[in-house]
Design a protein around this motif. Structure first.
Motif, PDB file in Angstrom:
ATOM      1  N   ALA A 102       0.824  -1.208   0.000  1.00 31.89           N
ATOM      2  CA  ALA A 102       0.000   0.000   0.000  1.00 31.89           C
ATOM      3  C   ALA A 102       0.862   1.262   0.000  1.00 31.89           C
ATOM      4  N   MET A 103       0.305   2.341  -0.542  1.00 34.47           N
ATOM      5  CA  MET A 103       0.933   3.661  -0.565  1.00 34.47           C
ATOM      6  C   MET A 103       2.215   3.689  -1.391  1.00 34.47           C
ATOM      7  N   THR A 104       2.283   2.844  -2.420  1.00 36.73           N
ATOM      8  CA  THR A 104       3.391   2.860  -3.368  1.00 36.73           C
ATOM      9  C   THR A 104       2.820   2.904  -4.778  1.00 36.73           C
ATOM     10  N   ILE A 105       3.687   3.164  -5.757  1.00 35.22           N
ATOM     11  CA  ILE A 105       3.239   3.249  -7.142  1.00 35.22           C
ATOM     12  C   ILE A 105       3.013   1.858  -7.706  1.00 35.22           C
ATOM     13  N   HIS A 106       1.797   1.596  -8.165  1.00 35.06           N
ATOM     14  CA  HIS A 106       1.447   0.332  -8.803  1.00 35.06           C
ATOM     15  C   HIS A 106       1.177   0.569 -10.293  1.00 35.06           C
ATOM     16  N   LEU A 107       1.255  -0.497 -11.056  1.00 35.90           N
ATOM     17  CA  LEU A 107       0.999  -0.453 -12.490  1.00 35.90           C
ATOM     18  C   LEU A 107      -0.222  -1.303 -12.814  1.00 35.90           C
ATOM     19  N   ALA A 108      -1.098  -0.771 -13.668  1.00 33.36           N
ATOM     20  CA  ALA A 108      -2.262  -1.525 -14.141  1.00 33.36           C
ATOM     21  C   ALA A 108      -2.289  -1.488 -15.662  1.00 33.36           C
ATOM     22  N   GLU A 109      -3.009  -2.432 -16.266  1.00 40.95           N
ATOM     23  CA  GLU A 109      -3.088  -2.488 -17.720  1.00 40.95           C
ATOM     24  C   GLU A 109      -4.509  -2.802 -18.154  1.00 40.95           C
ATOM     25  N   ALA A 110      -4.821  -2.388 -19.403  1.00 40.40           N
ATOM     26  CA  ALA A 110      -6.145  -2.636 -19.972  1.00 40.40           C
ATOM     27  C   ALA A 110      -6.035  -2.636 -21.486  1.00 40.40           C
ATOM     28  N   GLU A 111      -7.002  -3.261 -22.146  1.00 41.57           N
ATOM     29  CA  GLU A 111      -7.025  -3.267 -23.603  1.00 41.57           C
ATOM     30  C   GLU A 111      -7.617  -1.983 -24.159  1.00 41.57           C
ATOM     31  N   ALA A 112      -8.375  -1.249 -23.350  1.00 43.13           N
ATOM     32  CA  ALA A 112      -8.967   0.018 -23.759  1.00 43.13           C
ATOM     33  C   ALA A 112      -8.784   1.026 -22.637  1.00 43.13           C
ATOM     34  N   VAL A 113      -8.767   2.313 -22.979  1.00 43.61           N
ATOM     35  CA  VAL A 113      -8.586   3.351 -21.972  1.00 43.61           C
ATOM     36  C   VAL A 113      -9.683   3.275 -20.917  1.00 43.61           C
ATOM     37  N   THR A 114     -10.879   2.920 -21.336  1.00 46.99           N
ATOM     38  CA  THR A 114     -12.004   2.856 -20.418  1.00 46.99           C
ATOM     39  C   THR A 114     -12.031   1.576 -19.585  1.00 46.99           C
ATOM     40  N   GLY A 115     -11.067   0.693 -19.794  1.00 47.46           N
ATOM     41  CA  GLY A 115     -10.972  -0.529 -19.007  1.00 47.46           C
ATOM     42  C   GLY A 115     -11.654  -1.711 -19.664  1.00 47.46           C
ATOM     43  N   PRO A 116     -11.809  -2.793 -18.881  1.00 47.13           N
ATOM     44  CA  PRO A 116     -11.504  -2.935 -17.451  1.00 47.13           C
ATOM     45  C   PRO A 116      -9.995  -2.969 -17.170  1.00 47.13           C
ATOM     46  N   TRP A 117      -9.624  -2.435 -15.996  1.00 50.80           N
ATOM     47  CA  TRP A 117      -8.229  -2.302 -15.595  1.00 50.80           C
ATOM     48  C   TRP A 117      -7.863  -3.392 -14.586  1.00 50.80           C
ATOM     49  N   HIS A 118      -6.672  -3.974 -14.805  1.00 51.82           N
ATOM     50  CA  HIS A 118      -6.189  -5.029 -13.918  1.00 51.82           C
ATOM     51  C   HIS A 118      -4.785  -4.681 -13.438  1.00 51.82           C
ATOM     52  N   THR A 119      -4.596  -4.699 -12.140  1.00 55.62           N
ATOM     53  CA  THR A 119      -3.321  -4.306 -11.574  1.00 55.62           C
ATOM     54  C   THR A 119      -2.259  -5.378 -11.775  1.00 55.62           C
ATOM     55  N   ARG A 120      -1.039  -4.932 -11.970  1.00 58.19           N
ATOM     56  CA  ARG A 120       0.107  -5.833 -12.076  1.00 58.19           C
ATOM     57  C   ARG A 120       0.991  -5.750 -10.839  1.00 58.19           C
ATOM     58  N   GLY A 121       0.538  -5.037  -9.819  1.00 56.08           N
ATOM     59  CA  GLY A 121       1.295  -4.952  -8.582  1.00 56.08           C
ATOM     60  C   GLY A 121       2.211  -3.751  -8.533  1.00 56.08           C
ATOM     61  N   MET A 122       3.047  -3.731  -7.516  1.00 52.31           N
ATOM     62  CA  MET A 122       3.892  -2.570  -7.259  1.00 52.31           C
ATOM     63  C   MET A 122       4.940  -2.378  -8.345  1.00 52.31           C
ATOM     64  N   LEU A 123       5.103  -1.142  -8.771  1.00 49.85           N
ATOM     65  CA  LEU A 123       6.140  -0.776  -9.731  1.00 49.85           C
ATOM     66  C   LEU A 123       7.321  -0.126  -9.025  1.00 49.85           C
ATOM     67  N   MET A 124       7.010   0.738  -8.031  1.00 49.73           N
ATOM     68  CA  MET A 124       8.084   1.439  -7.327  1.00 49.73           C
ATOM     69  C   MET A 124       7.677   1.693  -5.891  1.00 49.73           C
ATOM     70  N   PRO A 125       8.532   1.331  -4.936  1.00 57.13           N
ATOM     71  CA  PRO A 125       8.207   1.552  -3.525  1.00 57.13           C
ATOM     72  C   PRO A 125       8.575   2.966  -3.086  1.00 57.13           C
ATOM     73  N   SER A 126       8.253   3.265  -1.828  1.00 57.05           N
ATOM     74  CA  SER A 126       8.709   4.488  -1.199  1.00 57.05           C
ATOM     75  C   SER A 126      10.052   4.225  -0.528  1.00 57.05           C
ATOM     76  N   TYR A 127      10.868   5.276  -0.410  1.00 60.18           N
ATOM     77  CA  TYR A 127      12.166   5.145   0.227  1.00 60.18           C
ATOM     78  C   TYR A 127      12.305   6.173   1.334  1.00 60.18           C
ATOM     79  N   PRO A 128      12.922   5.804   2.444  1.00 61.93           N
ATOM     80  CA  PRO A 128      13.134   6.788   3.505  1.00 61.93           C
ATOM     81  C   PRO A 128      14.141   7.848   3.078  1.00 61.93           C
ATOM     82  N   THR A 129      14.004   9.037   3.652  1.00 60.40           N
ATOM     83  CA  THR A 129      14.916  10.148   3.376  1.00 60.40           C
ATOM     84  C   THR A 129      15.561  10.564   4.685  1.00 60.40           C
TER      85      THR A 129
END
Length: 241
Positions: free
Chosen positions: A192-219
């Protein structure tokens, strides 16, 4: 760049978190200027500036006692490419009226596909408006337009993205290997609270997530914040997925 307008109750408290579209083709902005009923003086300003920036901004104003909330709406402002104000519409272009965003229309991200502009935004809603004890939720919603004044509301995205609270969705402007790609930020569930990637055959969907693409990092000594597509806290680039 833009400040609250106390003369309009719907945007009297705060304006923030806009989506922006730059239009430089003369035939296109001239057509839009017709739709916006612009004066000759404003048309000349656009021509001299070499285009127009369409700013779709979140605005929050007066408290609504019936909803027990101050709902957010989307306003529309037109600017030069150097962000000098040309025109600001006195009414919201997307109001917090539909059941799926009856508490607010937030976090707009706008992408052009062909001659249509698709707006992915956060719909903030509750099933029992006005009840201070009622549960609320946020979900990714979609609207589309050609002139930024008349909108088609497609509602919450179909697919598995809205199984948990989700927001901050940004569409890639072109498909990748024949499929459309969408960045989003789940607020619950795995990663949760990280960047995830989703994909679809059309802009209007249906959209299906592929999971996390990039996490958060401490500063430094600070804990890792949440990161979202086009969020203030997210700065990244990639050549592939």
């Amino acid at each position: 760049m833009l400040e609250p307008n106390p003369q309009n109750a719907w945007e009297s408290r705060v304006v923030l978190n806009p989506a922006a579209v730059l239009i430089t083709e003369s035939e296109e902005w001239a057509w839009l200027a017709d739709r916006w009923a612009f004066s000759l003086e404003k048309r000349r300003r656009i021509e001299a500036a070499g285009g127009v920036v369409v700013l779709l901004y979140r605005a929050q104003g007066a408290f609504d006692p019936e909803r027990n909330h101050a709902p957010s709406r989307l306003g529309l402002a037109l600017m030069t490419p150097t962000l000098e104000l040309i025109h600001r519409f006195p009414y919201p272009v997307i109001d917090a009226a539909a059941d799926f965003h009856n508490l607010g229309v937030e976090d707009p991200r706008c992408t052009r596909v062909g001659n249509t502009f698709y707006l992915f935004y956060t719909g903030y809603y509750t099933e029992t408006p006005g009840d201070p004890e009622a549960e609320w939720a946020v979900q990714i919603c979609l609207a589309s337009t050609q002139d930024f004044l008349e909108w088609t509301l497609h509602g919450p995205l179909e697919g598995d993205l809205n199984r948990v609270d989700n927001k901050n969705a940004a569409l890639f402007p072109e498909p990748v290997d024949g499929r459309w790609m969408l960045l989003h930020r789940p607020m619950a569930g795995p990663d949760a609270m990280t960047i995830h990637l989703a994909e679809a055959e059309a802009v209007t969907g249906p959209w299906h997530t592929r999971g996390m693409l990039m996490p958060s990092y401490p500063t430094g000594s600070l804990p890792a914040p949440g990161s979202g597509p086009a969020d203030r806290r997210s700065h990244w680039a990639t050549d592939d997925f």
